[in-house]
Design a protein around this motif. Sequence first.
Motif, PDB file in Angstrom:
ATOM      1  N   ASN A 286      -4.033   2.546  -1.543  1.00 48.94           N
ATOM      2  CA  ASN A 286      -3.443   1.455  -2.335  1.00 48.94           C
ATOM      3  C   ASN A 286      -4.557   0.519  -2.823  1.00 48.94           C
ATOM      4  O   ASN A 286      -5.740   0.759  -2.576  1.00 48.94           O
ATOM      5  N   ALA A 287      -4.158  -0.552  -3.522  1.00 52.81           N
ATOM      6  CA  ALA A 287      -5.141  -1.446  -4.135  1.00 52.81           C
ATOM      7  C   ALA A 287      -6.058  -2.089  -3.093  1.00 52.81           C
ATOM      8  O   ALA A 287      -7.260  -2.233  -3.326  1.00 52.81           O
ATOM      9  N   GLU A 318       0.130   7.771  -9.481  1.00 44.93           N
ATOM     10  CA  GLU A 318       0.364   6.530 -10.243  1.00 44.93           C
ATOM     11  C   GLU A 318       0.086   5.319  -9.354  1.00 44.93           C
ATOM     12  O   GLU A 318      -0.393   4.286  -9.826  1.00 44.93           O
ATOM     13  N   GLU A 319       0.325   5.472  -8.059  1.00 44.62           N
ATOM     14  CA  GLU A 319       0.011   4.363  -7.135  1.00 44.62           C
ATOM     15  C   GLU A 319      -1.501   4.184  -7.019  1.00 44.62           C
ATOM     16  O   GLU A 319      -2.003   3.068  -6.984  1.00 44.62           O
ATOM     17  N   ASN A 322      -2.725   2.483 -10.195  1.00 45.43           N
ATOM     18  CA  ASN A 322      -2.461   1.040 -10.127  1.00 45.43           C
ATOM     19  C   ASN A 322      -3.431   0.362  -9.169  1.00 45.43           C
ATOM     20  O   ASN A 322      -3.916  -0.743  -9.439  1.00 45.43           O
ATOM     21  N   VAL A 325      -6.867   0.009 -10.901  1.00 49.66           N
ATOM     22  CA  VAL A 325      -6.848  -1.050 -11.916  1.00 49.66           C
ATOM     23  C   VAL A 325      -6.907  -2.422 -11.235  1.00 49.66           C
ATOM     24  O   VAL A 325      -7.699  -3.296 -11.620  1.00 49.66           O
ATOM     25  N   GLU A 326      -6.107  -2.582 -10.197  1.00 46.53           N
ATOM     26  CA  GLU A 326      -6.083  -3.877  -9.508  1.00 46.53           C
ATOM     27  C   GLU A 326      -7.413  -4.138  -8.790  1.00 46.53           C
ATOM     28  O   GLU A 326      -7.952  -5.244  -8.849  1.00 46.53           O
ATOM     29  N   GLU A 348       1.078  10.819 -14.924  1.00 46.40           N
ATOM     30  CA  GLU A 348       1.517   9.420 -14.918  1.00 46.40           C
ATOM     31  C   GLU A 348       0.335   8.511 -14.573  1.00 46.40           C
ATOM     32  O   GLU A 348       0.129   7.478 -15.207  1.00 46.40           O
ATOM     33  N   GLY A 349      -0.417   8.919 -13.577  1.00 48.30           N
ATOM     34  CA  GLY A 349      -1.584   8.138 -13.150  1.00 48.30           C
ATOM     35  C   GLY A 349      -2.598   8.009 -14.261  1.00 48.30           C
ATOM     36  O   GLY A 349      -3.091   6.909 -14.544  1.00 48.30           O
ATOM     37  N   ILE A 352      -1.566   5.592 -16.989  1.00 48.60           N
ATOM     38  CA  ILE A 352      -1.739   4.179 -16.590  1.00 48.60           C
ATOM     39  C   ILE A 352      -3.192   3.763 -16.838  1.00 48.60           C
ATOM     40  O   ILE A 352      -3.470   2.671 -17.344  1.00 48.60           O
ATOM     41  N   HIS A 356      -7.352   1.515 -19.790  1.00 48.55           N
ATOM     42  CA  HIS A 356      -8.533   0.855 -19.216  1.00 48.55           C
ATOM     43  C   HIS A 356      -9.822   1.638 -19.400  1.00 48.55           C
ATOM     44  O   HIS A 356     -10.868   1.247 -18.898  1.00 48.55           O
TER      45      HIS A 356
END
Length: 382
Positions: A286-287, A318-319, A322, A325-326, A348-349, A352, A356
């Motif tokens: 995760n982020a 996709e997680e 995200n 990016v974060e 999907e990832g 996203i 960027h």
Amino acid sequence: MDLYEYQGKHYFARFGIPTSPGGIAETVDEALTQAADAGYPVVVKAQVKVGGRGKAGGIKLANDPDEVREHAGAILGMDIKGHRVDRVWIEHASDIAHEYYASFTLDRSAKKHLCMVSAKGGVDIEEVAETDPGAIARIHIDPVDGISLDQTTALVAEAGLHPEAQAQAAELLVRLYACYVEGDCDLAEINPLILTTEGAVHALDAKVTLDDNAAFRHPEWAEFEGTEEVDEREVLAKEKGLNYIGLSGSVGIIANGAGLAMSTLDVVTRAGGSAANFLDIGGGANADVMAAALEVINSDEAVRSIFVNIFGGITRCEEVANGIVEAMSRVDLKSPIVLRLDGTNAEEGRSILAAHHSDRLIVEETMLAAAKTAVELAGGVK
Ligand code: GDP
Ligand code: MN
């Protein structure tokens, strides 16, 4: 964990292995006090966890306080193969008649302990093994049986130690075996083991590697804490709960899963580059985890590019996207990221991340293509 020579000698002393009287010093004044205690002449020895200190100028004989001042002053703060000397060990100088080699270590392929003894000591043993393998006498020891004085007696005779040294050396080897087994060492090595002109056998150097897996039964090892030579990157990574191992290359590595992280190192090597680290961020990605990983890699001055290699299994791409990016918005990155994202919800990832894309974030389709780009960005093939 590797011990410094002085710690190794203290460890030896617990098992009755003779060494020269001495003490540790962090300043020239302390060195003078220790020298007076040890008795002149003394040897001033740099304490760093690398071999070949003698050749590097880190070991000097001193006959009087002026010479201790001179040598301790020169050796303290010296750089030996990238290790700064913060302490010197001062011991009473020995009069050497002969220099030998003795060690115990584990021979994994034989599934036994291995004892090696040579009359050619004081020099690089790897070199002896290459140029004159017959000069090293060896025996394998079944850990259930242990070693006997008869065996060590035969071994020192086979190695050709001076007749005057043999009985003492045989006994010393039995003690060194006890140190190695009961003391839970991966390696207990004496180079040189000496015969003095007065006819005494003792350890002039000590190289001890403790088996970290046995730390639970050695509360006394706590005394070695804080004296380890630490990798600042690994300290930071540990604080953040990451599985990180520092390496010496220029491509930072982030992967999910230890196996994929290993493969990533391989593919970077295959592309002609070299990895700056091993880093497995595990399942989540995760982020928070991604930001922590990027932060650790960002703190490494040697890093020129960052290769993020994620294969989504239970982890969904996709997680991960995200998260990246974060994380990029949180960490001010010095190096560009090359990303390979595949597996569950990869499309999907990638969509996203499409918004960027820049020369700071490059997405590649395959692991090999990503490795090549990362190596190129890190300055190309070495
Ligand atoms: P290393 O070079 O890091 O392996 O350090 P050692 O402790 O093995 O010392 C290197 C060499 O210095 C030894 O092989 C000896 O020849 C020499 N040396 C060390 N201590 C003494 C000593 O007390 N007396 C004499 N004469 N030489 C010593
Ligand atoms: Mn040595």
